[in-house]
Structure formats: structure tokens, C-alpha cells
Design an enzyme around this catalytic site. Structure first.
Site, PDB file in Angstrom:
ATOM      1  N   ASN A 153      16.029 -26.951   3.270  1.00 44.21           N
ATOM      2  CA  ASN A 153      16.838 -25.741   3.081  1.00 44.21           C
ATOM      3  C   ASN A 153      17.734 -25.772   1.848  1.00 44.21           C
ATOM      4  OD1 ASN A 153      18.518 -27.646   4.234  1.00 44.21           O
ATOM      5  ND2 ASN A 153      19.628 -26.192   5.500  1.00 44.21           N
ATOM      6  N   TYR A 154      18.018 -26.967   1.332  1.00 42.36           N
ATOM      7  CA  TYR A 154      18.740 -27.106   0.055  1.00 42.36           C
ATOM      8  C   TYR A 154      18.060 -28.234  -0.720  1.00 42.36           C
ATOM      9  CZ  TYR A 154      22.955 -24.387   1.358  1.00 42.36           C
ATOM     10  OH  TYR A 154      23.850 -23.402   1.702  1.00 42.36           O
ATOM     11  N   LYS A 176      13.357 -38.926  -2.164  1.00 45.67           N
ATOM     12  CA  LYS A 176      12.218 -38.310  -1.488  1.00 45.67           C
ATOM     13  C   LYS A 176      12.600 -36.887  -1.100  1.00 45.67           C
ATOM     14  CE  LYS A 176       9.532 -37.472   2.369  1.00 45.67           C
ATOM     15  NZ  LYS A 176       9.253 -36.107   1.919  1.00 45.67           N
ATOM     16  N   ASP A 214       8.400 -43.584   7.330  1.00 50.02           N
ATOM     17  CA  ASP A 214       8.800 -44.878   7.903  1.00 50.02           C
ATOM     18  C   ASP A 214       8.652 -45.994   6.871  1.00 50.02           C
ATOM     19  OD1 ASP A 214       9.180 -43.445  10.169  1.00 50.02           O
ATOM     20  OD2 ASP A 214       7.690 -44.477  11.400  1.00 50.02           O
ATOM     21  N   GLU A 249      23.338 -36.867   7.911  1.00 42.00           N
ATOM     22  CA  GLU A 249      23.846 -35.507   8.168  1.00 42.00           C
ATOM     23  C   GLU A 249      22.726 -34.774   8.890  1.00 42.00           C
ATOM     24  OE1 GLU A 249      26.869 -34.796   7.647  1.00 42.00           O
ATOM     25  OE2 GLU A 249      27.500 -36.268   6.155  1.00 42.00           O
ATOM     26  N   ARG A 282      20.535 -22.948   8.123  1.00 40.80           N
ATOM     27  CA  ARG A 282      21.593 -23.815   7.569  1.00 40.80           C
ATOM     28  C   ARG A 282      22.128 -24.664   8.718  1.00 40.80           C
ATOM     29  NH1 ARG A 282      25.469 -20.473   7.074  1.00 40.80           N
ATOM     30  NH2 ARG A 282      26.852 -21.846   5.930  1.00 40.80           N
ATOM     31  N   CYS A 283      22.366 -25.938   8.426  1.00 42.33           N
ATOM     32  CA  CYS A 283      22.903 -26.809   9.486  1.00 42.33           C
ATOM     33  C   CYS A 283      24.230 -26.259   9.987  1.00 42.33           C
ATOM     34  CB  CYS A 283      23.080 -28.224   8.966  1.00 42.33           C
ATOM     35  SG  CYS A 283      24.152 -28.329   7.533  1.00 42.33           S
ATOM     36  N   THR A 284      24.994 -25.654   9.068  1.00 40.45           N
ATOM     37  CA  THR A 284      26.329 -25.159   9.420  1.00 40.45           C
ATOM     38  C   THR A 284      26.326 -23.701   9.856  1.00 40.45           C
ATOM     39  OG1 THR A 284      26.579 -24.725   7.097  1.00 40.45           O
ATOM     40  CG2 THR A 284      27.640 -26.721   7.913  1.00 40.45           C
ATOM     41  N   ARG A 436      29.790 -25.940   4.723  1.00 40.69           N
ATOM     42  CA  ARG A 436      29.965 -27.306   4.211  1.00 40.69           C
ATOM     43  C   ARG A 436      31.072 -27.388   3.182  1.00 40.69           C
ATOM     44  NH1 ARG A 436      25.919 -29.537   0.125  1.00 40.69           N
ATOM     45  NH2 ARG A 436      24.905 -27.596   0.682  1.00 40.69           N
TER      46      ARG A 436
HETATM   47  P1  NAP Z   1      13.385 -32.844   8.773  1.00 48.57           P
HETATM   48  O1  NAP Z   1      12.099 -32.376   9.270  1.00 48.57           O
HETATM   49  O2  NAP Z   1      14.116 -33.871   9.537  1.00 48.57           O
HETATM   50  O3  NAP Z   1      13.103 -33.364   7.284  1.00 48.57           O
HETATM   51  C1  NAP Z   1      14.133 -33.811   6.455  1.00 48.57           C
HETATM   52  C2  NAP Z   1      13.571 -34.775   5.432  1.00 48.57           C
HETATM   53  O4  NAP Z   1      13.116 -35.947   6.099  1.00 48.57           O
HETATM   54  C3  NAP Z   1      12.366 -34.247   4.672  1.00 48.57           C
HETATM   55  O5  NAP Z   1      12.417 -34.735   3.356  1.00 48.57           O
HETATM   56  C4  NAP Z   1      11.199 -34.869   5.430  1.00 48.57           C
HETATM   57  O6  NAP Z   1      10.034 -34.983   4.673  1.00 48.57           O
HETATM   58  C5  NAP Z   1      11.787 -36.226   5.713  1.00 48.57           C
HETATM   59  N1  NAP Z   1      11.122 -36.979   6.788  1.00 48.57           N
HETATM   60  C6  NAP Z   1      10.332 -36.520   7.795  1.00 48.57           C
HETATM   61  N2  NAP Z   1       9.942 -37.549   8.582  1.00 48.57           N
HETATM   62  C7  NAP Z   1      10.494 -38.669   8.071  1.00 48.57           C
HETATM   63  C8  NAP Z   1      10.477 -40.043   8.438  1.00 48.57           C
HETATM   64  N3  NAP Z   1       9.799 -40.495   9.486  1.00 48.57           N
HETATM   65  N4  NAP Z   1      11.175 -40.912   7.696  1.00 48.57           N
HETATM   66  C9  NAP Z   1      11.880 -40.500   6.620  1.00 48.57           C
HETATM   67  N5  NAP Z   1      11.939 -39.207   6.219  1.00 48.57           N
HETATM   68  C10 NAP Z   1      11.257 -38.308   6.936  1.00 48.57           C
HETATM   69  O7  NAP Z   1      14.401 -31.634   8.583  1.00 48.57           O
HETATM   70  P2  NAP Z   1      14.167 -30.230   7.868  1.00 48.57           P
HETATM   71  O8  NAP Z   1      13.250 -29.419   8.713  1.00 48.57           O
HETATM   72  O9  NAP Z   1      13.831 -30.416   6.433  1.00 48.57           O
HETATM   73  O10 NAP Z   1      15.634 -29.599   7.920  1.00 48.57           O
HETATM   74  C11 NAP Z   1      16.104 -28.924   9.037  1.00 48.57           C
HETATM   75  C12 NAP Z   1      16.995 -29.793   9.886  1.00 48.57           C
HETATM   76  O11 NAP Z   1      17.920 -30.468   9.065  1.00 48.57           O
HETATM   77  C13 NAP Z   1      17.845 -29.025  10.859  1.00 48.57           C
HETATM   78  O12 NAP Z   1      17.935 -29.740  12.078  1.00 48.57           O
HETATM   79  C14 NAP Z   1      19.199 -28.961  10.198  1.00 48.57           C
HETATM   80  O13 NAP Z   1      20.272 -28.767  11.072  1.00 48.57           O
HETATM   81  C15 NAP Z   1      19.236 -30.272   9.521  1.00 48.57           C
HETATM   82  N6  NAP Z   1      20.159 -30.222   8.372  1.00 48.57           N
HETATM   83  C16 NAP Z   1      21.360 -30.835   8.498  1.00 48.57           C
HETATM   84  C17 NAP Z   1      22.278 -30.777   7.464  1.00 48.57           C
HETATM   85  C18 NAP Z   1      23.612 -31.449   7.552  1.00 48.57           C
HETATM   86  O14 NAP Z   1      24.210 -31.676   6.513  1.00 48.57           O
HETATM   87  N7  NAP Z   1      24.116 -31.781   8.726  1.00 48.57           N
HETATM   88  C19 NAP Z   1      21.945 -30.104   6.303  1.00 48.57           C
HETATM   89  C20 NAP Z   1      20.693 -29.475   6.212  1.00 48.57           C
HETATM   90  C21 NAP Z   1      19.802 -29.552   7.257  1.00 48.57           C
HETATM   91  P3  NAP Z   1       8.811 -33.941   4.894  1.00 48.57           P
HETATM   92  O15 NAP Z   1       9.322 -32.629   4.468  1.00 48.57           O
HETATM   93  O16 NAP Z   1       7.758 -34.497   4.038  1.00 48.57           O
HETATM   94  O17 NAP Z   1       8.472 -33.994   6.355  1.00 48.57           O
HETATM   95  O1  G3H Z   2      22.231 -26.848   5.870  1.00 50.85           O
HETATM   96  C1  G3H Z   2      23.170 -27.613   5.721  1.00 50.85           C
HETATM   97  C2  G3H Z   2      24.066 -27.512   4.578  1.00 50.85           C
HETATM   98  O2  G3H Z   2      24.814 -28.698   4.457  1.00 50.85           O
HETATM   99  C3  G3H Z   2      24.935 -26.309   4.748  1.00 50.85           C
HETATM  100  O3  G3H Z   2      25.642 -26.058   3.597  1.00 50.85           O
HETATM  101  O4  G3H Z   2      27.368 -24.588   4.629  1.00 50.85           O
HETATM  102  O5  G3H Z   2      27.114 -24.714   2.182  1.00 50.85           O
HETATM  103  O6  G3H Z   2      25.379 -23.595   3.553  1.00 50.85           O
HETATM  104  P1  G3H Z   2      26.409 -24.666   3.495  1.00 50.85           P
END
Ligand code: NAP
Ligand code: G3H
Length: 474
Positions: A153-154, A176, A214, A249, A282-284, A436
Site C-alpha cells: 500500500n506504500y 524486498k 523465508d 509494523e 491503510r494500516c491506520t 501515521r
Molecule cells: P503482506 O502480505 O504481509 O506482505 C508484506 C510484505 O511481506 C510484502 O513485501 C510480501 O511480499 C512480503 N512477504 C510475504 N511473505 C513473506 C515471508 N514469508 N517472509 C518475508 N516476507 C514476506 O502484507 P500486504 O498485503 O502487503 O499489506 C497489507 C497488510 O499490511 C495489512 O495487514 C496492513 O494492516 C499491514 N500494514 C501495516 C502497516 C503498519 O505500519 N502497521 C503499514 C502498512 C500495511 P509479496 O508481496 O511478494 O508477497
Molecule cells: O498503511 C500503513 C501506513 O503506515 C499508514 O500511513 O496513516 O500515513 O496513511 P498513513
């Protein structure tokens, strides 16, 4: 159609296997990225490790100069990069360009923050007389090789928020990007390449997380992992990391708690921008609203109208609501909608899906037996949960597995502070949406929302470790 390459040890490299990247909004092919093999990953790690001694030996001023150059290049190319980012992750064009500009700010800020890092000198302080003669010179040194993994998402901003603090602290980086977001990640790498960082200091690894994730996390060369993404993947990384430090995060289920004395127009505006920007991905994002019974009808009506006014459409037209990142994500959101509908929640807006484009909807009268009350949709759907007291709102908010952020809407600041103290989250916003920024603030989640603290200075501190040199003055 372009074939993108990885940036490794100062060179652009393709791999035998490739991954096709399609635009989520149109299904058109945008380009291909390499699917790196394990041997190629080994080469990245070895090159980075070799570059470490020289990079960490540079002064902060020298490292900062490289980062400022990267920032200048990104600023120059913001429209070009933003346009591709917008297509790759179906984010509104203006927001995509803003993401690049925000990235520039983070990189410049990190460069400057590096210049302000200081060590300290401590005097011995135990009961033993001899301890008074002891001095400890405490300084920071880099962790070594930082593995930075960003979410879709970012893909640029949440990459740079790891990479820039890592580099200024003297670390080398293997980055990555998310697969859907890899092209954007490679465009970020182009700026590092053009800025002329020494070979091996900054490198990219593309490939599906399910295939190489992994392997890169477990790689012995890696000293620190900075990850943003989903909770299940974050938990797996924590397990594989062993004793190596991590910054995680993860997901969220941010609450907006609306009290009787709130300015409802303001609360509704913040809830809608907070909940539906970038289609709620967005996570937030505000992911649930706890509203006092007495004002629930009024707030729900204002929110309903604002949601109806959101523009649903294409990223290039700056629509508020665009196609979700993929079909799996859209199916998941539809599942939450169906569950809430079947269990008696009341949709305030039309429920509509066209391929992966889901129209925004608010559900009123959501109850705790519904999945929508607890799960993170990462899509344009929001539950209203009516409550009878602040205590009930706090209790339900804290019952979540997540603990990223929360918002409180009230005119009574002392009361807001008292509630904030009881909420199990990293950050509480008063009379504003969960978010954020700004990026110099600490950003962290508790419980299943993560561990460790991001934010420019906090990330630099996490990605460096203290070392003491102790000696006797007499
Ligand atoms: P995701 O599926 O967990 O993927 C995140 C990253 O991890 C991608 O680069 C993904 O690569 C990689 N990845 C996948 N499997 C992995 C493994 N086994 N080992 C290491 N890396 C691996 O998350 P997403 O769908 O991109 O993002 C959505 C989620 O992220 C939501 O739950 C959201 O709340 C959370 N998020 C949290 C924050 C925060 O700051 N708290 C900010 C943004 C998003 P691939 O794309 O190649 O699978
Ligand atoms: O998706 C997670 C991001 O850390 C949220 O950032 O609150 O600036 O959109 P943001």
C-alpha cells in the site's frame, strides 16, 4: 511493456524467472520483475556485507550527502514515478505523487537527523569507591545488514522509511519490495543508483514472499529485519529471526470513539477520510466506530451522506475508491459484508461490486458476533458499533487482537486524555483521524499490531546499537 531489473552491487540484473505485474484497475500488463533465485539472493547478501566496512567508515555528513541526492532525484521525478505507482497499486494519481514527495521528506529528515546523533559519557555510579574512577564512552554503531520488507500500500514510502534511517546509521540494505509494488520499488532503487552510493550499499531483491520470503529472513548475513505488512507474515518473521532484532509494523483495527459532546460534522469528516482513503487499504484506517447511542443516528446520517459523495472510479481520475489490490482482497471484503448483512447489520449505502472495485459502505448496528467487528477489512467497509458508555467503548476497543491507534472525538480534552491512557494502542489522536504521520513522530503498535518503534529518529535508534568503551580515569 518493460522488463525491470534488480539493482545489486551497483549493477542492474535480470533473473531467469520473471513475474508479470498487472494493473489492478485495468488488468493490463505493466511490466515484469525478476523472481530472484536463492543463489542470486546469496550474491546480494555477500555484496552488501562486503560494502559494509567502507560505508560505516564514512562520516554522517558524507552519508547524509548521498541521501540528500537521492531525495533530490525523487523530487525531480515525482510525477513520472507517481504515475507508475498509481497504475501498479491503483492508488489515486495525486496521492501517488504525494507518496513520493512524502518519501523525499523522510529521506531528507533522516539525513539531517543523522547529523544530530550524539553519544554520551557516563560516570561510574555504584556503591564501590573504585567505580567513581570509571568512565563509559557510549556510542552508536550500525547493526550491519538491514533487510527492509515493505507492503503493497506504500511501496515507496514505507520502503524509504526503513532504508533511509538504516543507511544514515551506517548499515547496508537489502530491500524486498512487495510483488505488487515491485516496479515502484525498483524506481526507488533507480534514484539510489543515480545518486552514486558505493556499490553494494543498497540492493533490491524481487520475488514472491511465499517463495523467497523465508529464505531471505533466515539468511545468516542479515543482522536486522524491518518489516511492514500483515500480522501472520510478521509473526512468521519474528519466529524465524531468532535472536536478531526486528522492527514489525503490522495490521490494525483502529477505533474512532465518538462521545456525546463531539463536533459531529468534524468527527464524520475525519471518520470518512480516515476510513476510506485509498479504499481503506491503510494500516491506520479507521476500521470501527464506537458511537454513543444518543448521537448515533445523527452521526450515522452525516457519515452515510459523506460516503455517498465519495468518488468511485479510476486511479488516474483521483477517485477516492479504486479497485482493491487483487481479487483475493476483494473476495475477503465481500465475505465480511455478507457476514454482517446475514447477521442483521444495516448497510447505510448501496452494496456494489464490479470486479475488484467495491463501493464504499457503512454498516450500522454492528454487533460483536459479526466478523466486521473484529477483522481488518483493508477495504472500503466500516462498522458502526453503538455503545451505552465510554467504559463499554474502551472495553470493546481493547478486546481487539490489534493495538495500532485510536481516535477520540470530544470537546473535553482532560476526558480525552483519561480515555487515551486506558486504550491499549501505540497512538491516540484527539479530534482527528488515525494516521501515521508526521513521520518524525514515533509510530508503533502493541499486541498483534507490531513491536518496536518506527519514526525517523526512532528507526535510526532501532537500526543502530549502543557500544560502550569503559576505562578507569586514575
Ligand atoms: P503482506 O502480505 O504481509 O506482505 C508484506 C510484505 O511481506 C510484502 O513485501 C510480501 O511480499 C512480503 N512477504 C510475504 N511473505 C513473506 C515471508 N514469508 N517472509 C518475508 N516476507 C514476506 O502484507 P500486504 O498485503 O502487503 O499489506 C497489507 C497488510 O499490511 C495489512 O495487514 C496492513 O494492516 C499491514 N500494514 C501495516 C502497516 C503498519 O505500519 N502497521 C503499514 C502498512 C500495511 P509479496 O508481496 O511478494 O508477497
Ligand atoms: O498503511 C500503513 C501506513 O503506515 C499508514 O500511513 O496513516 O500515513 O496513511 P498513513
Amino acid at each position: 511493456m518493460k522488463q525491470y531489473k534488480n539493482y545489486v552491487n551497483g549493477e542492474w540484473k535480470s533473473s531467469e524467472k520473471e513475474i508479470k505485474i498487472y494493473e489492478p484497475a485495468t488488468g493490463k500488463e505493466l511490466g515484469t520483475v525478476p523472481a530472484m533465485s536463492q543463489e542470486e539472493v546469496d550474491y546480494v547478501m555477500a555484496s552488501a556485507k562486503e560494502a559494509l566496512p567502507k560505508w560505516r567508515a564514512l562520516s554522517y555528513v558524507e552519508r547524509a550527502a548521498y541521501l540528500h541526492k537521492v531525495a533530490d532525484i525523487l523530487m525531480r521525478d515525482k510525477e513520472e514515478i507517481g504515475a507508475i505507482l498509481s497504475k501498479e497499486i491503483a492508488k489515486g494519481l495525486k496521492s501517488s505523487i504525494s507518496e513520493v514527495v512524502r518519501t523525499v521528506e523522510i529521506i531528507d529528515f533522516a539525513a539531517e537527523e543523522g547529523l544530530r546523533l550524539t553519544g554520551e559519557v557516563l560516570e561510574g555510579g555504584s556503591f564501590e569507591a573504585a567505580s567513581k574512577k570509571k568512565l563509559a564512552v557510549v556510542r552508536r554503531e550500525p547493526q550491519g545488514l538491514v533487510l527492509a520488507i515493505s507492503p503493497f500500500n506504500y511501496p515507496i514510502n514505507l520502503a524509504a522509511s526503513k532504508i533511509a534511517p538504516a543507511l544514515i546509521a551506517g548499515n547496508v540494505v537489502a530491500f524486498k519490495p512487495p510483488t505488487q509494488g515491485s516496479i515502484s520499488g525498483i524506481l526507488l532503487a533507480k534514484a539510489f543508483a543515480e545518486a552514486g552510493l558505493p556499490d553494494g550499499v543498497f540492493n533490491t531483491i524481487t520475488g514472491r514472499g511465499s517463495e523467497i520470503g523465508d529464505y531471505i529472513v533466515e539468511h545468516k548475513a542479515v543482522n536486522f529485519i524491518s518489516f511492514t505488512g500483515s500480522t501472520p507474515v510478521g509473526k512468521n518473521i519474528a519466529k524465524l529471526a531468532g535472536l536478531r532484532p526486528v522492527l514489525l509494523e503490522l495490521g490494525g483495527k483502529d477505533s474512532a470513539i465518538v462521545l456525546e459532546d463531539a463536533d459531529l460534522e468534524l468527527a464524520a469528516k475525519q471518520i470518512v477520510t480516515g476510513g476510506y482513503s485509498y479504499s481503506g487499504q491503510r494500516c491506520t484506517a479507521v476500521k470501527r466506530v464506537f458511537v454513543m447511542d444518543s448521537i448515533a443516528d445523527e452521526l450515522a446520517a452525516i457519515v452515510r451522506d459523506k460516503v455517498n459523495a465519495l468518488k468511485v472510479g479510476q486511479p488516474e481520475d483521483d477517485a477516492d475508491i479504486t479497485a482493491l489490490i487483487d481479487t483475493k482482497a476483494a473476495d475477503y471484503v465481500e465475505g465480511l459484508i455478507n457476514d454482517a448483512t446475514e447477521k442483521g447489520a444495516k448497510p447505510l449505502n448501496e452494496i456494489k461490486r464490479e470486479n475488484n472495485l467495491i463501493s464504499p459502505v457503512v454498516f450500522d448496528n454492528v454487533t460483536t458476533d459479526m466478523r466486521l467487528a473484529w477483522e481488518e477489512p483493508f477495504g472500503p467497509v466500516m462498522p458502526f458499533i453503538r455503545v451505552k458508555s465510554v467504559e463499554e467503548a474502551i472495553k470493546l476497543s481493547n478486546a481487539s487482537e490489534y493495538g495500532l491507534q485510536a481516535s477520540i472525538f470530544t470537546k473535553n480534552y482532560p476526558r480525552a486524555f483519561a480515555i487515551a491512557e486506558q486504550l491499549e494502542v501505540g497512538t491516540v489522536h484527539i479530534n482527528n483521524k488515525t494516521q501515521r504521520g508526521t513521520d518524525n513522530f514515533p509510530f508503533m503498535g502493541v499486541k498483534n499490531s507490531g513491536s518496536g518503534t518506527q519514526g525517523v529518529r526512532y528507526s535510526i535508534e532501532a537500526m543502530s546499537r549502543l557500544k560502550s568503551v569503559v576505562f578507569d580515569t586514575e
